[in-house]
Design a protein around this motif. Structure first.
Motif, mmCIF file in Angstrom:
data_model
loop_
_atom_site.group_PDB
_atom_site.id
_atom_site.type_symbol
_atom_site.label_atom_id
_atom_site.label_comp_id
_atom_site.label_asym_id
_atom_site.label_seq_id
_atom_site.Cartn_x
_atom_site.Cartn_y
_atom_site.Cartn_z
ATOM 1 N N GLY A 283 7.503 8.181 3.088
ATOM 2 C CA GLY A 283 6.934 8.013 1.757
ATOM 3 C C GLY A 283 7.614 6.919 0.966
ATOM 4 O O GLY A 283 6.959 6.103 0.297
ATOM 5 N N LEU A 284 8.928 6.891 1.032
ATOM 6 C CA LEU A 284 9.686 5.854 0.330
ATOM 7 C C LEU A 284 9.369 4.470 0.878
ATOM 8 O O LEU A 284 9.247 3.498 0.129
ATOM 9 C CB LEU A 284 11.182 6.148 0.454
ATOM 10 C CG LEU A 284 11.678 7.403 -0.285
ATOM 11 C CD1 LEU A 284 13.085 7.770 0.164
ATOM 12 C CD2 LEU A 284 11.633 7.189 -1.798
ATOM 13 N N VAL A 285 9.240 4.375 2.190
ATOM 14 C CA VAL A 285 8.931 3.091 2.818
ATOM 15 C C VAL A 285 7.529 2.635 2.443
ATOM 16 O O VAL A 285 7.308 1.461 2.106
ATOM 17 C CB VAL A 285 9.074 3.200 4.350
ATOM 18 C CG1 VAL A 285 8.516 1.955 5.042
ATOM 19 C CG2 VAL A 285 10.533 3.405 4.737
ATOM 20 N N CYS A 286 6.571 3.556 2.493
ATOM 21 C CA CYS A 286 5.170 3.195 2.245
ATOM 22 C C CYS A 286 4.956 2.678 0.829
ATOM 23 O O CYS A 286 4.215 1.715 0.612
ATOM 24 C CB CYS A 286 4.287 4.410 2.513
ATOM 25 S SG CYS A 286 2.514 4.095 2.348
ATOM 26 N N ILE A 287 5.607 3.287 -0.161
ATOM 27 C CA ILE A 287 5.393 2.873 -1.546
ATOM 28 C C ILE A 287 6.137 1.584 -1.892
ATOM 29 O O ILE A 287 5.806 0.910 -2.877
ATOM 30 C CB ILE A 287 5.831 4.004 -2.517
ATOM 31 C CG1 ILE A 287 5.279 3.768 -3.936
ATOM 32 C CG2 ILE A 287 7.342 4.153 -2.529
ATOM 33 C CD1 ILE A 287 3.767 3.788 -4.018
ATOM 34 N N THR A 288 7.104 1.206 -1.086
ATOM 35 C CA THR A 288 7.961 0.060 -1.431
ATOM 36 C C THR A 288 7.196 -1.239 -1.669
ATOM 37 O O THR A 288 7.479 -1.942 -2.640
ATOM 38 C CB THR A 288 9.047 -0.124 -0.351
ATOM 39 O OG1 THR A 288 9.929 1.005 -0.396
ATOM 40 C CG2 THR A 288 9.862 -1.382 -0.581
ATOM 41 N N MET A 302 -1.101 7.507 -1.248
ATOM 42 C CA MET A 302 -0.235 6.814 -0.300
ATOM 43 C C MET A 302 0.785 7.780 0.299
ATOM 44 O O MET A 302 1.128 7.693 1.485
ATOM 45 C CB MET A 302 0.462 5.639 -0.982
ATOM 46 C CG MET A 302 -0.479 4.519 -1.379
ATOM 47 S SD MET A 302 0.331 3.149 -2.258
ATOM 48 C CE MET A 302 1.228 2.372 -0.914
ATOM 49 N N GLY A 303 1.265 8.740 -0.511
ATOM 50 C CA GLY A 303 2.203 9.731 -0.012
ATOM 51 C C GLY A 303 1.585 10.637 1.045
ATOM 52 O O GLY A 303 2.201 10.943 2.066
ATOM 53 N N VAL A 304 0.358 11.073 0.779
ATOM 54 C CA VAL A 304 -0.337 11.925 1.758
ATOM 55 C C VAL A 304 -0.557 11.170 3.067
ATOM 56 O O VAL A 304 -0.344 11.712 4.165
ATOM 57 C CB VAL A 304 -1.680 12.415 1.180
ATOM 58 C CG1 VAL A 304 -2.493 13.144 2.249
ATOM 59 C CG2 VAL A 304 -1.439 13.331 -0.018
ATOM 60 N N LEU A 305 -0.965 9.928 2.956
ATOM 61 C CA LEU A 305 -1.205 9.124 4.167
ATOM 62 C C LEU A 305 0.090 8.794 4.896
ATOM 63 O O LEU A 305 0.138 8.803 6.125
ATOM 64 C CB LEU A 305 -1.951 7.840 3.789
ATOM 65 C CG LEU A 305 -3.386 8.025 3.290
ATOM 66 C CD1 LEU A 305 -3.970 6.700 2.817
ATOM 67 C CD2 LEU A 305 -4.263 8.644 4.383
ATOM 68 N N SER A 306 1.164 8.524 4.140
ATOM 69 C CA SER A 306 2.440 8.192 4.788
ATOM 70 C C SER A 306 3.117 9.418 5.386
ATOM 71 O O SER A 306 3.982 9.295 6.257
ATOM 72 C CB SER A 306 3.389 7.512 3.791
ATOM 73 O OG SER A 306 3.727 8.395 2.736
ATOM 74 N N ALA A 340 5.119 2.944 8.812
ATOM 75 C CA ALA A 340 4.998 3.248 7.382
ATOM 76 C C ALA A 340 4.996 1.976 6.540
ATOM 77 O O ALA A 340 4.280 1.894 5.526
ATOM 78 C CB ALA A 340 6.133 4.173 6.947
ATOM 79 N N GLY A 341 5.784 0.972 6.922
ATOM 80 C CA GLY A 341 5.805 -0.287 6.186
ATOM 81 C C GLY A 341 4.483 -1.030 6.290
ATOM 82 O O GLY A 341 3.981 -1.584 5.298
ATOM 83 N N SER A 342 3.902 -1.056 7.490
ATOM 84 C CA SER A 342 2.587 -1.697 7.674
ATOM 85 C C SER A 342 1.516 -0.953 6.881
ATOM 86 O O SER A 342 0.659 -1.569 6.240
ATOM 87 C CB SER A 342 2.218 -1.717 9.155
ATOM 88 O OG SER A 342 3.134 -2.470 9.913
ATOM 89 N N LEU A 343 1.572 0.380 6.944
ATOM 90 C CA LEU A 343 0.615 1.184 6.188
ATOM 91 C C LEU A 343 0.719 0.888 4.691
ATOM 92 O O LEU A 343 -0.300 0.702 4.006
ATOM 93 C CB LEU A 343 0.886 2.670 6.449
ATOM 94 C CG LEU A 343 0.040 3.675 5.671
ATOM 95 C CD1 LEU A 343 -1.426 3.567 6.071
ATOM 96 C CD2 LEU A 343 0.545 5.099 5.904
ATOM 97 N N GLY A 344 1.948 0.804 4.192
ATOM 98 C CA GLY A 344 2.146 0.495 2.785
ATOM 99 C C GLY A 344 1.611 -0.880 2.408
ATOM 100 O O GLY A 344 1.015 -1.052 1.333
ATOM 101 N N GLY A 345 1.813 -1.853 3.286
ATOM 102 C CA GLY A 345 1.310 -3.198 3.014
ATOM 103 C C GLY A 345 -0.203 -3.240 2.934
ATOM 104 O O GLY A 345 -0.782 -3.898 2.051
ATOM 105 N N ILE A 346 -0.866 -2.536 3.848
ATOM 106 C CA ILE A 346 -2.333 -2.504 3.841
ATOM 107 C C ILE A 346 -2.855 -1.761 2.612
ATOM 108 O O ILE A 346 -3.797 -2.215 1.942
ATOM 109 C CB ILE A 346 -2.850 -1.846 5.136
ATOM 110 C CG1 ILE A 346 -2.519 -2.746 6.338
ATOM 111 C CG2 ILE A 346 -4.351 -1.601 5.059
ATOM 112 C CD1 ILE A 346 -2.764 -2.088 7.679
#
Length: 472
Positions: A283-288, A302-306, A340-346
């Protein structure tokens, strides 16, 4: 109206410097530093098997120190200095007081503050890479890997995405606080390095219990709360956007942790503490990359998806794909950071709010930063699809570059020293590598072979081993 005497500019507090911004930036930098030491030092040292506690913690501790000297020696200028190429700056030292006391390239504080803040980010990136290599990498090889990877890989990503002259920055990629520069790159580099280093000993791969779950949670807690400075410091000012970024960070982390926890209960029947920690991290990575440019409701989504997509890749896809099964990624950084980082970027490309982008970037041409969701809402679908496209292009560049450069670095190092410890060292662990052990007491089925300790004298030491004594 006259200013209070403590706010009047002087030689030590020039007119261009904002004391509040400078104080927050130094505080945020220290919070990020605490994520590494002691945060990840504690987490790594406790989540691994007892015989690897010292080695795992010390890999993080060493990296933090080594990165700092490289950073002030040449790394900062290569990441944020004068342009050498569209993806790299000119190597130069950052130690002269004339340079350190001048205003930074952005923000209302001196270069010294910016160098310290960005150092903490560079350091944690190497510490995260170490997570993929715990329990088998030759420490001498790690000592070489850290400065080489910082110099030839991290600086390229940082300059390309965060420096105003970087080609991905000019393209319009949104990476609010390091989803690409730190997490995607560390996940890909860690996975690639793990391939070249090779796996842990077979016994360690089969059974690798944490030696102290309570300490692991303490390290995870430092990591979580330290993210306040991680994302809250990247507007480079004490602003409303910084406040939003901090709140979004914790909301996303909580949603991700709970999602992962629920999935563990549904499919495995038990609430896993280690699983919850992984969910917190994803979660922390995805929101970054999105922290200050998305709304609160988007942070929850984003939290649910991450908490679910990296869970699926780790628990299901990992067991089916041949390549993933072949690489021994000790801390699963591929899933927790690369995925998680790629997911957050998208998702940043989808949820980025134009008004929040204006607050964050504070430039006249802010209009081109618009998420696809708002492109549909405002009729600017072309701009929204373009933002999604540049986000994906940034992911592709970071992945491709890190696979190639990390491979070259590992191949170079193994010409000089072995990347992996020998079999005897793998069997023994800390005592063979460092001549030190984390605990004086025995556990995890390991024999305690010393004749002396701090509790028993030589004559009082028990002659019979406990019934649970045995081999590793």
């Amino acid at each position: 109206m006259d200013l209070p005497s403590n706010l009047l500019p002087d030689e030590a507090s020039p007119r261009w410097m904002n004391k509040g911004d400078n104080a927050w930036q130094l505080t945020a930098a220290t919070m990020v530093g605490l994520q590494s030491i002691p945060g990840l030092v504690i987490l790594y040292g406790s989540i691994v098997k007892k015989k690897w506690a010292v080695n795992s913690a010390f890999m993080a501790f060493y990296a933090f120190a080594a990165v700092l000297l490289c950073w002030v020696g040449w790394g900062y200028q290569m990441s944020f200095g004068k342009k050498l190429a569209p993806f790299i700056g000119r190597p130069n030292v950052a130690l002269d007081q004339g340079y350190l006391l001048r205003q930074g390239f952005t923000g209302k504080f001196p270069n010294a503050t910016m160098i310290y803040f960005q150092f903490a980010f560079a350091a944690i990136t190497l510490v995260l890479i170490a997570g993929a290599l715990l329990g088998r990498m030759n420490f001498k090889a790690w000592m070489m890997f850290v400065p080489l990877w910082l110099t030839f890989s991290y600086t390229v990503g940082a300059y390309s995405l965060w420096c105003p002259d970087g080609w991905l920055a000019k393209l319009g990629v949104i990476d609010y606080s390091g989803g690409y520069v730190i997490h995607l790159s560390s996940g890909v580099a860690g996975f690639t390095a793990a391939y070249w280093v090779g796996p842990r000993a077979s016994r360690d791969r089969e059974r690798f219990p944490p030696n102290n779950i309570l300490l692991m949670l303490a390290g995870a807690g430092l990591l979580w709360m330290g993210w306040t400075g991680f994302n809250g410091g990247d507007p480079y000012t004490v602003s409303t956007d910084a406040s939003l970024a901090v709140l979004n960070t914790h909301v996303c982390a909580a949603a991700s942790l709970l999602t992962w926890l629920i999935l563990d209960i549904l499919f495995f029947g038990k609430p896993s503490v280690i699983g919850a920690t992984q969910g917190m991290i994803t979660g922390l990575v995805c929101i970054t990359p999105a922290a200050g440019v998305v709304q609160g409701w988007a942070a929850i989504i984003m939290g649910v998806l991450s908490g679910s997509i990296p869970w699926y890749t780790m628990m299901v896809v990992h067991k089916k794909l041949w390549l993933l099964k072949q690489v021994d990624d000790t801390m699963a950084v591929f899933h927790t950071h690369a995925v998680a980082g790629s997911l957050g970027g998208i998702l940043t490309g989808f949820f980025a709010n134009p008004k929040l982008c204006r607050l964050f970037y504070a430039v006249e041409d802010w209009q081109h930063w618009i998420g696809l969701a708002y492109g549909f809402e405002t009729g600017r679908t072309t701009a929204g699809f373009k933002q999604m496209g540049v986000q994906i292009a940034g992911i592709g560049f970071i992945i491709g570059y890190n696979v190639v450069m990390t491979s070259l670095i590992c191949l170079f190092i193994r010409i000089i020293v072995p990347l992996r410890l020998d079999d005897d060292e793998l069997h023994t662990g800390d005592d063979a590598v460092h001549g030190e052990e984390a605990y004086a007491l025995w556990g995890d089925g390991e024999k305690y072979e010393s004749k002396h300790n701090s509790v028993y004298g030589m004559e009082d030491f028990p002659s019979v081993m406990p019934k649970n004594g045995g081999h590793v």
